[in-house]
Design an enzyme around this catalytic site. Structure first.
Site, PDB file in Angstrom:
ATOM      1  N   CYS A 103       1.125  -1.313   0.003  1.00 22.39           N
ATOM      2  CA  CYS A 103      -0.090  -0.183  -0.193  1.00 22.39           C
ATOM      3  C   CYS A 103       0.898   1.498   0.288  1.00 22.39           C
ATOM      4  O   CYS A 103       0.126   2.353   0.325  1.00 22.39           O
ATOM      5  CB  CYS A 103      -0.772   0.087   1.119  1.00 22.39           C
ATOM      6  SG  CYS A 103      -1.712  -1.259   1.194  1.00 22.39           S
ATOM      7  N   HIS A 123      -3.474   7.542   5.977  1.00 25.49           N
ATOM      8  CA  HIS A 123      -4.025   6.572   4.981  1.00 25.49           C
ATOM      9  C   HIS A 123      -4.621   5.577   5.886  1.00 25.49           C
ATOM     10  O   HIS A 123      -5.219   5.569   4.238  1.00 25.49           O
ATOM     11  CB  HIS A 123      -2.484   5.647   5.375  1.00 25.49           C
ATOM     12  CG  HIS A 123      -2.326   3.822   4.847  1.00 25.49           C
ATOM     13  ND1 HIS A 123      -2.016   4.765   3.985  1.00 25.49           N
ATOM     14  CD2 HIS A 123      -2.818   2.841   5.534  1.00 25.49           C
ATOM     15  CE1 HIS A 123      -2.216   3.240   3.102  1.00 25.49           C
ATOM     16  NE2 HIS A 123      -2.499   1.860   4.415  1.00 25.49           N
ATOM     17  N   GLU A 133      -2.442   5.039  13.157  1.00 27.25           N
ATOM     18  CA  GLU A 133      -2.244   6.533  12.862  1.00 27.25           C
ATOM     19  C   GLU A 133      -2.673   7.293  13.035  1.00 27.25           C
ATOM     20  O   GLU A 133      -1.152   8.724  13.613  1.00 27.25           O
ATOM     21  CB  GLU A 133      -2.959   6.521  11.204  1.00 27.25           C
ATOM     22  CG  GLU A 133      -2.013   7.356  10.793  1.00 27.25           C
ATOM     23  CD  GLU A 133      -3.337   7.042   8.911  1.00 27.25           C
ATOM     24  OE1 GLU A 133      -2.704   8.430   8.225  1.00 27.25           O
ATOM     25  OE2 GLU A 133      -3.525   6.828   8.919  1.00 27.25           O
ATOM     26  N   LYS A 168      -9.909   7.635   1.040  1.00 27.59           N
ATOM     27  CA  LYS A 168     -10.203   6.374   1.308  1.00 27.59           C
ATOM     28  C   LYS A 168     -12.433   6.185   1.744  1.00 27.59           C
ATOM     29  O   LYS A 168     -12.383   4.703   0.813  1.00 27.59           O
ATOM     30  CB  LYS A 168      -9.717   5.081   2.113  1.00 27.59           C
ATOM     31  CG  LYS A 168      -7.762   4.930   1.384  1.00 27.59           C
ATOM     32  CD  LYS A 168      -7.832   3.905   2.283  1.00 27.59           C
ATOM     33  CE  LYS A 168      -6.013   4.215   1.766  1.00 27.59           C
ATOM     34  NZ  LYS A 168      -4.664   5.018   2.171  1.00 27.59           N
ATOM     35  N   HIS A 179      -9.819   1.771  -0.502  1.00 24.59           N
ATOM     36  CA  HIS A 179      -8.033   1.794  -0.632  1.00 24.59           C
ATOM     37  C   HIS A 179      -7.508   1.233  -2.283  1.00 24.59           C
ATOM     38  O   HIS A 179      -7.923  -0.299  -2.784  1.00 24.59           O
ATOM     39  CB  HIS A 179      -7.589   0.528   0.206  1.00 24.59           C
ATOM     40  CG  HIS A 179      -6.547   0.298   0.813  1.00 24.59           C
ATOM     41  ND1 HIS A 179      -5.405   0.991  -0.418  1.00 24.59           N
ATOM     42  CD2 HIS A 179      -5.847   0.293   1.586  1.00 24.59           C
ATOM     43  CE1 HIS A 179      -4.366   0.643   0.740  1.00 24.59           C
ATOM     44  NE2 HIS A 179      -4.811   0.615   1.716  1.00 24.59           N
ATOM     45  N   PHE A 203       1.666  -2.873   4.612  1.00 27.77           N
ATOM     46  CA  PHE A 203       2.053  -4.034   5.530  1.00 27.77           C
ATOM     47  C   PHE A 203       3.048  -4.778   4.901  1.00 27.77           C
ATOM     48  O   PHE A 203       3.702  -4.515   3.878  1.00 27.77           O
ATOM     49  CB  PHE A 203       1.072  -5.629   4.381  1.00 27.77           C
ATOM     50  CG  PHE A 203      -0.226  -5.487   5.133  1.00 27.77           C
ATOM     51  CD1 PHE A 203      -0.749  -5.023   6.178  1.00 27.77           C
ATOM     52  CD2 PHE A 203      -1.349  -6.688   3.903  1.00 27.77           C
ATOM     53  CE1 PHE A 203      -2.281  -5.137   6.419  1.00 27.77           C
ATOM     54  CE2 PHE A 203      -2.846  -7.235   4.324  1.00 27.77           C
ATOM     55  CZ  PHE A 203      -2.977  -5.968   5.939  1.00 27.77           C
TER      56      PHE A 203
END
Length: 403
Positions: free
Chosen positions: A162, A294, A305, A326, A331, A390
């Site tokens: 991502c 994010h 976050e 998002k 996403h 990830f």
């Protein structure tokens, strides 16, 4: 070091087939998340996504190209055409020799992969098309962008889940800033919304079945999207000499690794990336007015976050605006940072902050100004774009209003 500006932007995603439509959707808080239209969707437990609807390749690509292009490559080319068209650049001679394309992508040609696995395992065929590998490889989009526009400089794909697009744009920024290239085409593209792609993500148990609600106390997971965002990063003097319109200035970046867990995010790693981008841009935390988060809508990401932002900004965290788009476009995995950079450009250029839509309940662990549900007018000099992937890979970009 050279100053780097953005002179072109292009996109196609669930809330807009171009930049103008996307920015209008940001301003209006439109949601592109709906029921998935994919083969065998009745076998999926997650049946929503942010698909690019009403998309047809007819008239955009010829038959020979269609044989070579996966959906993610088509998206990248459409976005690149818009961005380079806006920039007014034509690539020949020395400019072509030094200009390249660095794009982010995570899954490669997932649609092509899914279709050919079906062909071999379900239909029992023993042969596939000879162009399957060139069609599904992660670097296909970057390579086809370079071929269409005669870009003979550094061209490659960054694949870091991502964070892919932010990593790619950071690399392109560094190439222009150090004088290696006067212009770079950069961004990212992704299209994983096929049966196999969605089924794989289902296994992680991080997907929502009813919507994306970043930072809201009742959030229950992320929603996949698809699309592309592509930009022209150009040396300031080069842009000014030819009278180019400048959308924003790129002023800093940072990349970190959590080195801790393959899927669980780390507050420390994210905070170091945020602080690193601020330091690279030679700013103080108080100079930043907006962060495109994010903000995936998962329990783990959003609280981590929020804590990272609080650590990086201290007292200034209370005066920051931070939103997750998002909630509108889903996403986009490897392409997500590229589409989200448009919200940062809108913030610094137009003074409009894209909202976090579908926000319903405050969460004490996400106690930030998340610009809930409605866009906001505000003068912003500096914006950050966060991407946390990830594998514990983090990349943050800093933009400044160009005046």
């Amino acid at each position: 070091m050279k100053r780097v500006v953005i002179t072109g932007a292009g996109t196609i995603n669930a809330i807009g087939h171009n930049v103008a439509e996307t920015l209008e959707s940001f301003r209006e808080g439109r949601c592109g998340i709906a029921e998935l239209d994919v083969r065998d969707s009745e076998r999926l437990s997650v049946t929503i996504g942010a698909q690019v609807k009403n998309f047809s390749s007819e008239g955009l690509f010829n038959r020979q190209q269609m044989v070579l292009y996966d959906r993610f490559t088509m998206f990248a080319l459409i976005a690149a055409r818009e961005a380079i068209g806006q920039s007014g650049l034509e690539f020949s001679g020395e400019l072509a020799a030094k200009t390249g394309a660095v794009l982010g992508n995570s899954g490669g040609g997932m649609t092509t992969l899914d279709e050919n696995y079906r062909s071999v395992y379900e239909d029992g065929k023993n042969r596939v098309h000879p162009f399957v590998v060139p069609k599904l490889m992660n670097n296909a989009a970057a390579s086809h962008v370079s071929m269409e526009f005669n870009l003979k400089g550094p061209t490659f794909t960054v694949s870091s889940a991502c964070a892919s697009s932010n990593h790619a744009m950071s690399q392109a920024f560094q190439m222009v800033r150090t004088g290696m290239s006067p212009v770079m085409i950069t961004g990212g593209s992704e299209s994983m919304l096929c049966f196999g792609g969605v089924k794989a993500w289902e296994g992680l148990r991080v997907m929502s079945k009813d919507g994306c609600r970043p930072f809201s106390a009742n959030r229950n997971g992320m929603v996949q999207g698809e699309g592309a965002g592509v930009f022209v990063f150009e040396e300031l003097e080069h842009a000014q000499k030819r009278g180019a319109e400048i959308l924003a200035e790129v002023i800093g970046f940072a990349m970190t690794s959590d080195a801790s867990d393959i899927v669980m995010p780390s507050k420390q790693g994210a905070a170091r990336a945020i602080s690193g981008a601020i330091q690279d841009a030679r700013l103080n935390p108080s100079d930043v007015g907006y962060i495109n988060a994010h903000g995936t809508g998962t329990a783990a990401n959003d609280k981590t976050e929020s804590a990272a932002v609080a650590d990086a900004f201290g007292r200034h965290a209370d005066t920051l605006m931070i939103s997750s788009t998002k909630s509108m476009h889903g996403h986009l995995i490897g392409g997500t940072g590229a589409v989200e950079l448009l919200a940062c450009i809108m913030a610094v250029r137009d003074g409009i902050i894209a909202p976090t839509i579908s926000y319903e309940e405050p969460d004490p662990e996400c106690a930030l100004d998340v610009v809930p549900n409605e866009a906001r007018e505000a003068k912003v000099e500096v914006a950050l774009s966060n991407a946390f992937a990830f594998g514990g890979l983090n990349a943050v970009l800093a933009l400044r209003r160009f005046a």
